[in-house]
Scaffold this motif. Sequence first.
Motif, PDB file in Angstrom:
ATOM      1  N   VAL A  35      -8.401   0.463 -11.731  1.00 26.29           N
ATOM      2  CA  VAL A  35      -7.645   0.404 -11.016  1.00 26.29           C
ATOM      3  C   VAL A  35      -7.498   2.103 -10.355  1.00 26.29           C
ATOM      4  O   VAL A  35      -7.175   2.814 -10.532  1.00 26.29           O
ATOM      5  CB  VAL A  35      -6.031   0.365 -10.186  1.00 26.29           C
ATOM      6  N   ASP A  36      -8.357   2.857  -8.960  1.00 24.24           N
ATOM      7  CA  ASP A  36      -8.919   4.044  -8.745  1.00 24.24           C
ATOM      8  C   ASP A  36      -7.720   3.958  -7.694  1.00 24.24           C
ATOM      9  O   ASP A  36      -7.811   3.255  -6.470  1.00 24.24           O
ATOM     10  CB  ASP A  36     -10.388   4.545  -7.912  1.00 24.24           C
ATOM     11  N   THR A  37      -6.684   4.852  -7.539  1.00 26.14           N
ATOM     12  CA  THR A  37      -5.450   4.714  -6.677  1.00 26.14           C
ATOM     13  C   THR A  37      -6.105   5.087  -4.756  1.00 26.14           C
ATOM     14  O   THR A  37      -5.880   4.629  -4.376  1.00 26.14           O
ATOM     15  CB  THR A  37      -4.238   6.369  -6.504  1.00 26.14           C
ATOM     16  N   ASP A  38      -7.812   5.984  -4.885  1.00 27.43           N
ATOM     17  CA  ASP A  38      -8.133   6.449  -3.502  1.00 27.43           C
ATOM     18  C   ASP A  38      -8.971   5.233  -3.617  1.00 27.43           C
ATOM     19  O   ASP A  38      -8.982   5.352  -2.388  1.00 27.43           O
ATOM     20  CB  ASP A  38      -9.116   7.455  -3.545  1.00 27.43           C
ATOM     21  N   GLN A  39      -9.850   4.610  -4.386  1.00 28.04           N
ATOM     22  CA  GLN A  39     -10.242   3.116  -4.512  1.00 28.04           C
ATOM     23  C   GLN A  39      -9.186   2.635  -3.077  1.00 28.04           C
ATOM     24  O   GLN A  39      -9.330   1.176  -2.078  1.00 28.04           O
ATOM     25  CB  GLN A  39     -11.298   2.538  -4.698  1.00 28.04           C
ATOM     26  N   GLU A  40      -7.712   2.470  -3.682  1.00 29.52           N
ATOM     27  CA  GLU A  40      -7.012   1.424  -4.099  1.00 29.52           C
ATOM     28  C   GLU A  40      -6.096   1.814  -2.591  1.00 29.52           C
ATOM     29  O   GLU A  40      -5.904   0.463  -1.364  1.00 29.52           O
ATOM     30  CB  GLU A  40      -5.577   0.918  -4.049  1.00 29.52           C
ATOM     31  N   ILE A  41      -6.034   3.353  -2.064  1.00 33.26           N
ATOM     32  CA  ILE A  41      -5.791   3.431  -0.560  1.00 33.26           C
ATOM     33  C   ILE A  41      -6.972   3.324   0.441  1.00 33.26           C
ATOM     34  O   ILE A  41      -6.519   2.671   1.441  1.00 33.26           O
ATOM     35  CB  ILE A  41      -5.388   4.684  -0.836  1.00 33.26           C
ATOM     36  N   VAL A  42      -8.429   3.325   0.320  1.00 35.71           N
ATOM     37  CA  VAL A  42      -9.504   3.018   1.535  1.00 35.71           C
ATOM     38  C   VAL A  42      -9.351   1.040   1.925  1.00 35.71           C
ATOM     39  O   VAL A  42      -9.952   0.821   2.383  1.00 35.71           O
ATOM     40  CB  VAL A  42     -10.960   3.259  -0.337  1.00 35.71           C
ATOM     41  N   ARG A  43      -9.173   0.731   0.737  1.00 33.42           N
ATOM     42  CA  ARG A  43      -8.966  -1.085   0.537  1.00 33.42           C
ATOM     43  C   ARG A  43      -7.993  -1.550   1.150  1.00 33.42           C
ATOM     44  O   ARG A  43      -8.068  -2.049   2.566  1.00 33.42           O
ATOM     45  CB  ARG A  43      -9.076  -1.592  -0.640  1.00 33.42           C
ATOM     46  N   GLU A  45      -6.207   0.695   3.963  1.00 35.18           N
ATOM     47  CA  GLU A  45      -6.096   1.320   5.636  1.00 35.18           C
ATOM     48  C   GLU A  45      -7.215   0.688   5.778  1.00 35.18           C
ATOM     49  O   GLU A  45      -7.551   0.373   6.797  1.00 35.18           O
ATOM     50  CB  GLU A  45      -6.017   2.244   4.775  1.00 35.18           C
ATOM     51  N   LYS A  46      -8.184  -0.250   4.873  1.00 33.37           N
ATOM     52  CA  LYS A  46      -9.395   0.118   5.955  1.00 33.37           C
ATOM     53  C   LYS A  46     -10.508   1.096   6.295  1.00 33.37           C
ATOM     54  O   LYS A  46     -10.941   0.832   7.763  1.00 33.37           O
ATOM     55  CB  LYS A  46      -9.454  -0.906   7.144  1.00 33.37           C
ATOM     56  N   MET A  47     -10.356   2.496   6.116  1.00 35.30           N
ATOM     57  CA  MET A  47     -11.534   3.568   6.045  1.00 35.30           C
ATOM     58  C   MET A  47     -11.360   4.523   5.331  1.00 35.30           C
ATOM     59  O   MET A  47     -10.392   4.001   3.875  1.00 35.30           O
ATOM     60  CB  MET A  47     -10.365   3.739   7.160  1.00 35.30           C
ATOM     61  N   SER A  48     -12.148   5.491   5.461  1.00 32.21           N
ATOM     62  CA  SER A  48     -12.265   6.447   4.806  1.00 32.21           C
ATOM     63  C   SER A  48     -10.760   7.006   4.058  1.00 32.21           C
ATOM     64  O   SER A  48     -10.422   8.063   4.836  1.00 32.21           O
ATOM     65  CB  SER A  48     -13.780   7.047   4.556  1.00 32.21           C
ATOM     66  N   VAL A  49     -10.999   7.608   3.034  1.00 26.82           N
ATOM     67  CA  VAL A  49     -10.037   8.854   2.241  1.00 26.82           C
ATOM     68  C   VAL A  49     -10.562   9.886   3.801  1.00 26.82           C
ATOM     69  O   VAL A  49      -9.610  10.563   4.211  1.00 26.82           O
ATOM     70  CB  VAL A  49     -10.181   9.742   0.992  1.00 26.82           C
ATOM     71  N   SER A  50     -11.717  10.638   3.924  1.00 28.75           N
ATOM     72  CA  SER A  50     -12.683  11.540   4.742  1.00 28.75           C
ATOM     73  C   SER A  50     -11.488  11.239   6.214  1.00 28.75           C
ATOM     74  O   SER A  50     -11.105  11.825   7.170  1.00 28.75           O
ATOM     75  CB  SER A  50     -13.897  11.508   5.016  1.00 28.75           C
ATOM     76  N   ASP A  51     -12.040   9.356   6.838  1.00 26.45           N
ATOM     77  CA  ASP A  51     -11.068   9.401   7.856  1.00 26.45           C
ATOM     78  C   ASP A  51      -9.677   9.523   7.602  1.00 26.45           C
ATOM     79  O   ASP A  51      -9.061   9.609   9.224  1.00 26.45           O
ATOM     80  CB  ASP A  51     -11.254   7.396   8.145  1.00 26.45           C
ATOM     81  N   ILE A  52      -9.088   8.813   7.048  1.00 27.79           N
ATOM     82  CA  ILE A  52      -7.700   9.263   6.359  1.00 27.79           C
ATOM     83  C   ILE A  52      -6.930  10.323   7.368  1.00 27.79           C
ATOM     84  O   ILE A  52      -6.162  10.431   7.675  1.00 27.79           O
ATOM     85  CB  ILE A  52      -6.871   8.282   5.468  1.00 27.79           C
ATOM     86  N   PHE A  53      -7.805  11.685   5.911  1.00 31.66           N
ATOM     87  CA  PHE A  53      -7.322  12.661   6.422  1.00 31.66           C
ATOM     88  C   PHE A  53      -7.317  13.451   7.518  1.00 31.66           C
ATOM     89  O   PHE A  53      -6.680  14.079   8.664  1.00 31.66           O
ATOM     90  CB  PHE A  53      -8.373  13.597   5.700  1.00 31.66           C
ATOM     91  N   THR A  54      -9.032  12.901   8.443  1.00 36.33           N
ATOM     92  CA  THR A  54      -8.996  13.237   9.498  1.00 36.33           C
ATOM     93  C   THR A  54      -8.469  12.896  10.331  1.00 36.33           C
ATOM     94  O   THR A  54      -7.450  13.458  11.426  1.00 36.33           O
ATOM     95  CB  THR A  54     -10.566  12.844   9.817  1.00 36.33           C
ATOM     96  N   GLN A  55      -8.048  11.996  10.675  1.00 36.26           N
ATOM     97  CA  GLN A  55      -7.738  10.983  12.020  1.00 36.26           C
ATOM     98  C   GLN A  55      -5.875  10.792  11.515  1.00 36.26           C
ATOM     99  O   GLN A  55      -4.898  11.006  12.965  1.00 36.26           O
ATOM    100  CB  GLN A  55      -8.016   9.065  12.083  1.00 36.26           C
ATOM    101  N   LYS A  56      -4.983  10.382  10.544  1.00 29.55           N
ATOM    102  CA  LYS A  56      -3.704  10.822  10.408  1.00 29.55           C
ATOM    103  C   LYS A  56      -3.195  12.002   9.378  1.00 29.55           C
ATOM    104  O   LYS A  56      -1.789  11.824   9.449  1.00 29.55           O
ATOM    105  CB  LYS A  56      -2.991   8.917   9.939  1.00 29.55           C
TER     106      LYS A  56
END
Length: 173
Positions: A35-43, A45-56
């Motif tokens: 399990v990759d924690t970043d991939q789990e977050i993407v799954r 949130e249904k958005m990329s890590v970059s988008d999470i950083f940018t939007q939230k």
Amino acid sequence: MMEGQGKNLILVGMMGCGKTTCGRRLSRMLGMPLVDTDQEIVRREKMSVSDIFTQKGEAYFRTLETEVAQALCAQGGQIIATGGGLPLREENRMLLRKSGLIFFLNRSPEETFDGTDLADRPLAQQGREDFVRRYRERLPVYRSLAHYEIAGCSTPAAAARRIAAIWREQTRV
């Protein structure tokens, strides 16, 4: 962690150092899920890590990391590849320590920056000097957290072999 489920094998280190790649190899070698924690977050949130950083924002992302760490550390018998910043919070370090055996993949930051595609990593966009500075800041955290430091491996396969050997030795009953 629930009794009887076994320990987790946890990989920490800088973004791009090879945690996920090494984790995939370890998963095949040891027959444990990865399990990759970043991939789990993407799954989730249904958005990329970059988008999470940018939007939230980064603070929101760090809270998600803690939530994912809590969920994963409550289970056992898996390989957890953490995001590079996840160990920065003391709460996360405590969760990881209780959950399993921690391996720090220590790859030269210059080699990582020069040899890895970091285009989709929000905290790697300020250039090589900033990346090396961030590595130096995080190094004491990674070292104090890890049970084992894995350095000097020429390939992810070599790192995985070294980790698998230690894991097998340490988890023998």
